[in-house]
Design a protein around this motif. Structure first.
Motif, PDB file in Angstrom:
ATOM      1  N   VAL A 160       2.475  14.804  -7.925  1.00 33.89           N
ATOM      2  CA  VAL A 160       1.763  15.670  -8.867  1.00 33.89           C
ATOM      3  C   VAL A 160       0.290  15.781  -8.490  1.00 33.89           C
ATOM      4  N   ILE A 161      -0.190  17.010  -8.380  1.00 35.15           N
ATOM      5  CA  ILE A 161      -1.598  17.264  -8.100  1.00 35.15           C
ATOM      6  C   ILE A 161      -2.467  16.632  -9.188  1.00 35.15           C
ATOM      7  N   GLY A 162      -3.469  15.860  -8.781  1.00 39.20           N
ATOM      8  CA  GLY A 162      -4.397  15.243  -9.723  1.00 39.20           C
ATOM      9  C   GLY A 162      -4.045  13.840 -10.139  1.00 39.20           C
ATOM     10  N   ALA A 163      -2.886  13.331  -9.716  1.00 37.73           N
ATOM     11  CA  ALA A 163      -2.495  11.970 -10.082  1.00 37.73           C
ATOM     12  C   ALA A 163      -3.308  10.950  -9.292  1.00 37.73           C
ATOM     13  N   THR A 164      -3.362   9.734  -9.809  1.00 33.54           N
ATOM     14  CA  THR A 164      -4.007   8.627  -9.108  1.00 33.54           C
ATOM     15  C   THR A 164      -3.060   8.106  -8.033  1.00 33.54           C
ATOM     16  N   LEU A 165      -3.487   8.108  -6.770  1.00 31.65           N
ATOM     17  CA  LEU A 165      -2.656   7.582  -5.690  1.00 31.65           C
ATOM     18  C   LEU A 165      -3.203   6.230  -5.257  1.00 31.65           C
ATOM     19  N   PHE A 166      -2.405   5.213  -5.439  1.00 29.89           N
ATOM     20  CA  PHE A 166      -2.787   3.850  -5.095  1.00 29.89           C
ATOM     21  C   PHE A 166      -2.512   3.591  -3.615  1.00 29.89           C
ATOM     22  N   PRO A 167      -3.036   2.509  -3.066  1.00 27.48           N
ATOM     23  CA  PRO A 167      -2.655   2.152  -1.692  1.00 27.48           C
ATOM     24  C   PRO A 167      -1.144   1.987  -1.583  1.00 27.48           C
ATOM     25  N   HIS A 168      -0.617   2.339  -0.420  1.00 27.04           N
ATOM     26  CA  HIS A 168       0.808   2.107  -0.194  1.00 27.04           C
ATOM     27  C   HIS A 168       1.087   0.600  -0.197  1.00 27.04           C
ATOM     28  N   ASN A 169       2.361   0.265  -0.312  1.00 27.74           N
ATOM     29  CA  ASN A 169       2.758  -1.124  -0.548  1.00 27.74           C
ATOM     30  C   ASN A 169       2.250  -2.109   0.497  1.00 27.74           C
ATOM     31  N   ILE A 170       2.145  -1.667   1.752  1.00 24.87           N
ATOM     32  CA  ILE A 170       1.697  -2.594   2.790  1.00 24.87           C
ATOM     33  C   ILE A 170       0.287  -3.093   2.499  1.00 24.87           C
ATOM     34  N   GLY A 171      -0.553  -2.220   1.950  1.00 25.91           N
ATOM     35  CA  GLY A 171      -1.900  -2.630   1.563  1.00 25.91           C
ATOM     36  C   GLY A 171      -1.891  -3.528   0.343  1.00 25.91           C
ATOM     37  N   LEU A 172      -1.019  -3.200  -0.615  1.00 25.50           N
ATOM     38  CA  LEU A 172      -0.918  -4.041  -1.817  1.00 25.50           C
ATOM     39  C   LEU A 172      -0.422  -5.433  -1.463  1.00 25.50           C
ATOM     40  N   TRP A 594      -5.064   0.189   6.193  1.00 27.27           N
ATOM     41  CA  TRP A 594      -3.735   0.637   5.819  1.00 27.27           C
ATOM     42  C   TRP A 594      -3.761   2.088   5.354  1.00 27.27           C
ATOM     43  N   LEU A 595      -3.135   2.389   4.236  1.00 24.27           N
ATOM     44  CA  LEU A 595      -3.111   3.746   3.681  1.00 24.27           C
ATOM     45  C   LEU A 595      -3.646   3.648   2.256  1.00 24.27           C
ATOM     46  N   PRO A 596      -4.953   3.800   2.081  1.00 24.60           N
ATOM     47  CA  PRO A 596      -5.578   3.449   0.808  1.00 24.60           C
ATOM     48  C   PRO A 596      -5.333   4.409  -0.342  1.00 24.60           C
ATOM     49  N   GLY A 597      -4.803   5.613  -0.085  1.00 24.55           N
ATOM     50  CA  GLY A 597      -4.534   6.528  -1.185  1.00 24.55           C
ATOM     51  C   GLY A 597      -5.711   7.419  -1.515  1.00 24.55           C
ATOM     52  N   SER A 598      -5.769   7.862  -2.752  1.00 28.04           N
ATOM     53  CA  SER A 598      -6.736   8.899  -3.127  1.00 28.04           C
ATOM     54  C   SER A 598      -8.150   8.384  -3.339  1.00 28.04           C
ATOM     55  N   GLU A 599      -8.338   7.066  -3.414  1.00 34.18           N
ATOM     56  CA  GLU A 599      -9.659   6.523  -3.762  1.00 34.18           C
ATOM     57  C   GLU A 599     -10.368   5.946  -2.549  1.00 34.18           C
ATOM     58  N   GLY A 600     -10.574   6.803  -1.550  1.00 31.80           N
ATOM     59  CA  GLY A 600     -11.178   6.347  -0.300  1.00 31.80           C
ATOM     60  C   GLY A 600     -12.592   5.849  -0.445  1.00 31.80           C
ATOM     61  N   LYS A 601     -13.287   6.305  -1.458  1.00 26.45           N
ATOM     62  CA  LYS A 601     -14.694   5.909  -1.575  1.00 26.45           C
ATOM     63  C   LYS A 601     -14.880   4.417  -1.840  1.00 26.45           C
TER      64      LYS A 601
END
Length: 862
Positions: A160-172, A594-601
């Motif tokens: 969904v456009i605008g959702a919070t994207l967390f790091p993928h599981n490997i990062g978690l 890893w793949l940090p998701g939408s919160e790169g800052k």
């Protein structure tokens, strides 16, 4: 008394006789002297030796069981089978839902309401409401049982456009913080419920043993230690705690996946064969189920993989004897995307074996759901499937629906969180995601304690991942493969560069974004952000772990700074550990992001000091995957000869002295493959190509699984695996088709392919008559205006004589195109298919293959 019958009654010897039968090549089920009850006794005793009897936090309730029994008693066979069918939103209508009353439905990765990637939360809620109302409308099917919508929300509500994207599981996994993981799951449930959806296909609890697997980043760790704990945390976060808020108004149904052994296939082959012993299958690969089922997970998704050659979707011992009977799981088992069709003797439209094995819900996208529904009904009537097995499956489905309160809850549009857009990507949610990003980062190298950086310096930010939210988010990000997205698609998100720029500018420093590393004034330091392109599932499988083998452009960028004496901080974006010795050597500091998701800052919070020169956040992430010493090394914690480059649990802090110097071996152990294959489309457009749909003068870049223009419709379809192909339907109202171009305007030199006698090859399936020319074109111009530098061939005759509904291979020698004047040294369009007629064609795997010119069935017209 028959000796085998005697031994089956002797529990002490039961397991031994089972092994003896298997050793002789005769399974107990094949021995005509055993009754069904005796066979079950053998299976049960075998399972007892390894698999535990679990105690779920969610106990059976007499009132729930009575309600389920009452509902079941009133249902027809047709209504029961409909509960077992799960179609995809692109393949059913509201009338279908009203007619059949499906127990559930899903949106696949890249499936959106109205086929629109930019659908709003209101659009999602509207579809959920319409489907729900159609399911409880008993005017056609006589049923008022509410349906369920399932979705892959694997790192936030990622479709969904605008959702919070967390790091993928490997990062978690590197964060190793179960409380944080439960909070992430709770936020995901909230954002999912904003769109009116009931059910999430998560958590993934694969224990990854071979990092060449394209789904490695979906696993928390190579070791079950973290996976078991995290599975319980995610289930509680999604569903709520069994004794507190279980499946309440702010919770969704969870689904632990993929049962079982998907992370341990040979050679890391997605959907391949796991040959682990049964003890290892439990000790290593089942621990996520121990954690998640104990926490009360209500569904389990069957895996695509095989175990010792037998597909799990049809594996009665694993699905029924182990999971349901021994481990005590009383929820339902759902299949994966047409996975039942891979069972021996099955096709996606027909698979009694999967029902009998214990599959309760068939995930059956495409129109295959229609014949599958009819075939299951017929097979029950014929006795191929027992009525009791159908009743067991439906009992399990209804049990979960009753527990989830679906019979009492308001319709999707009227639920507590539905349509509350303030919650979608809320700042408080993004702050949790930023915490997850910070805790997931692993510092592998920090020579001279270069990090943390002062924000008052002149900092150059380079690399193609620096200002690219799609690349930093990876697969399962809006689209299934994570491709075709722009920064603007991640509403509310931030790139890695944007976070650095914000903090450096506020501190009075100087920051410059230069993807290629060019500059006017020499910077004090360069931050280079680079890594893997997005991928999902089998499209990410690789044959070795060397990063950018044969095309070391990122290494060249790092070395360009090193040669000029500019300190380099490498920020590596990847879905797995890769062999990057040369890149490590070329860097002063190296961060596995890893793949940090939408919160790169949030990455800037760790890399940079504060304006007052204090450490803002130290590195806390530790490797949950061992890092390889060579591109061919498959290394895991507790191996007998454990020699990782960076061991499991490794990760520097700012207090640590770094002893990793620039002397790592850069000698690759990969044997070069002299065979040349240049892919253009392999489940997705292969870089540097992008895929465009066109009609007359209109062009749109394909950014979703469904697109359309006047006179043409595009959609991803399956050939061998999920969405590895695409279908084009044209109406004949315009000249239309699809083409692949380099959107940067560069020309590719395919002279080598010509010299190696390559052919342009692809697989095609026609589902219509071919009554008009179908042209295959290669071009030196993206617009098609240069007649002097293009070549086209009409394949109408070849298509017309092919068998409708069957795949065939088309191969056209590159010499054919060259003879028409095409300059292979500057190709802008390697493949274009166009027609002015009405056709229905599916295309798979477009590529240039050496030494195919002479054998190509298509002969160049004279």
């Amino acid at each position: 008394m028959n000796v085998i019958k005697y031994l089956t009654l002797n529990k002490k010897n039961c397991f031994l006789i089972t092994l003896s039968l298997l050793t002789l090549g005769c399974s107990p089920a094949e021995n005509s002297t055993l009754t069904g009850q005796e066979i079950q006794a053998i299976a049960s005793n075998k399972a007892d030796k390894i698999w535990p009897k679990l105690e779920s936090d969610v106990k059976k309730d007499a009132q729930v069981e009575q309600k389920v029994a009452n509902l079941l008693a009133e249902m027809t066979l047709q209504q029961k089978v409909a509960q077992m069918i799960q179609p995809e939103i692109r393949d059913i209508t509201l009338e279908d839902m009203r007619t059949y009353g499906f127990g559930s439905y899903l949106n696949g990765g890249g499936g959106f309401p109205n086929n629109n990637k930019h659908s709003t939360p209101a659009d999602w809620v509207l579809l959920a409401e319409k489907m729900y109302q159609a399911s409880i409308d008993d005017s056609l099917d006589g049923s008022t049982i509410p349906t369920m919508w399932g979705t892959d929300a694997v790192h936030g509500h990622n479709n969904v456009i605008g959702a919070t994207l967390f790091p993928h599981n490997i990062g978690l996994g590197a964060a190793n913080n179960p409380k944080l993981i439960e909070k992430i799951a709770e936020i995901t449930a909230t954002e999912v419920m904003v769109t009116g959806i009931d059910w999430v296909f998560a958590p993934t609890v694969a224990v990854v043993r071979d990092d060449r697997w394209g789904r490695s980043y979906e696993g928390y760790s190579e070791d079950p230690e973290i996976v078991r704990t995290y599975s319980a945390a995610v289930v509680k976060g999604l569903q709520g705690h069994a004794n507190k808020d279980f499946l309440g108004d702010k919770r969704v149904i969870s689904s632990i996946k993929h049962f079982i052994g998907d992370g341990g296939t040979q050679d890391g082959d997605d959907q391949g064969d796991n040959i682990a012993s049964e003890q290892e299958l439990f000790t290593v690969h089942a621990q996520g189920y121990v954690g998640g089922l104990t926490a009360g997970a209500q569904s389990v998704m069957a895996s695509f993989n095989s175990w010792h050659g037998d597909k799990v979707h049809g594996h009665k011992y694993l699905l029924t004897d182990v999971l349901k009977n021994r481990m005590g799981f009383d929820g339902f088992v759902v299949g994966d995307w047409n996975g039942h069709g891979q069972v021996k003797g099955c096709i996606k439209e027909n698979c009694a074996q999967a029902v009998n094995a214990g599959l309760d819900i068939f995930m059956v996208p495409t129109q295959a759901w229609r014949p599958l529904y009819d075939n299951i009904i017929a097979q029950v009537k014929q006795g191929d499937i027992l009525q009791s097995r159908i009743d067991d499956a439906v009992t399990r489905i209804l049990r979960v629906k009753v527990r989830a309160g679906l019979f009492e809850k308001p319709s999707p549009a009227k639920r507590v969180l539905s349509g509350n857009v303030a919650l979608m990507g809320a700042e408080s949610h993004r702050e949790v995601a930023r915490q997850a990003v910070r805790e997931s980062l692993v510092l592998l190298k920090n020579n001279g304690q270069l990090l943390p950086l002062s924000p008052k310096q002149d900092i150059l930010v380079a690399g193609d991942a620096a200002d690219n939210i799609g690349k930093q988010s990876g697969g399962w990000s809006i689209t299934w493969q994570g491709t075709g997205n722009k920064n603007a698609d991640f509403i509310g998100g931030s790139s890695i560069y944007s976070g650095i720029e914000q903090q450096v500018s506020a501190a009075g420093g100087q920051v410059t974004l230069s993807v290629d590393g060019s500059y006017t004034n020499k910077p004090d330091v360069a931050i280079v952000v680079f890594g893997e392109e997005p991928y999902a599932e089998g499209h990410g499988d690789i044959d070795n772990l060397e990063y950018q083998r044969g095309d070391k452009k990122d290494l060249a960028l790092l070395n360009s700074f090193k040669a000029k004496g500019i300190p380099v901080v490498a920020v590596f974006i990847s879905g797995r550990p890769l062999w990057v010795n040369a890149e490590l050597n070329a860097s002063n500091a190296f961060v596995a992001a890893w793949l940090p998701g939408s919160e790169g800052k949030a990455i800037a919070d760790v890399l940079l000091r504060s304006q007052t020169d204090n450490v803002q956040h130290d590195f806390t992430g530790k490797l949950s995957f061992s890092w390889p010493k060579s591109p061919t090394q498959i290394v895991n914690r507790f191996d007998d000869d454990y020699q990782a480059l960076f061991s499991y649990g490794y990760g520097l802090t700012y207090q640590d002295d770094d002893i990793l110097l620039a002397d790592l071996s850069e000698q690759s152990t990969v044997v070069l493959n002299t065979h040349l294959t240049t892919d253009v489309f392999l489940g997705k457009a292969i870089a540097p190509w992008s895929m465009l749909l066109f009609s007359q003068q209109q062009n749109i870049e394909i950014e979703s699984s469904s697109e359309s223009l006047a006179g043409i419709f595009y959609r991803t379809v399956d050939k061998d695996i999920q969405e590895d192909s695409f279908r084009l339907k044209t109406t004949g109202a315009a000249t239309a088709g699809v083409k692949f171009i380099n959107t940067n305007g560069f020309r590719e030199d395919l002279s080598k392919e010509l010299q190696m006698n390559a052919a342009l090859t692809f697989s095609v399936k026609r589902d219509s008559d071919i009554n008009a020319p179908v042209y295959i074109t290669m071009n030196c111009e993206t617009t098609g205006d240069s007649a002097s530098c293009q070549a086209s061939y009409n394949i109408q005759a070849q298509l017309a004589v092919s068998k409708k509904g069957e795949w065939q291979t088309v191969a056209i020698s590159l010499h054919c195109f060259a003879e028409k004047g095409l300059l292979l040294s500057k190709i802008a369009v390697p493949f274009e298919l166009s027609t002015s007629g009405a056709v229905n064609l599916s295309i798979n795997h477009i590529r240039l293959v050496e030494d195919k010119a002479a054998s190509a069935p298509f002969k160049c017209p004279q």
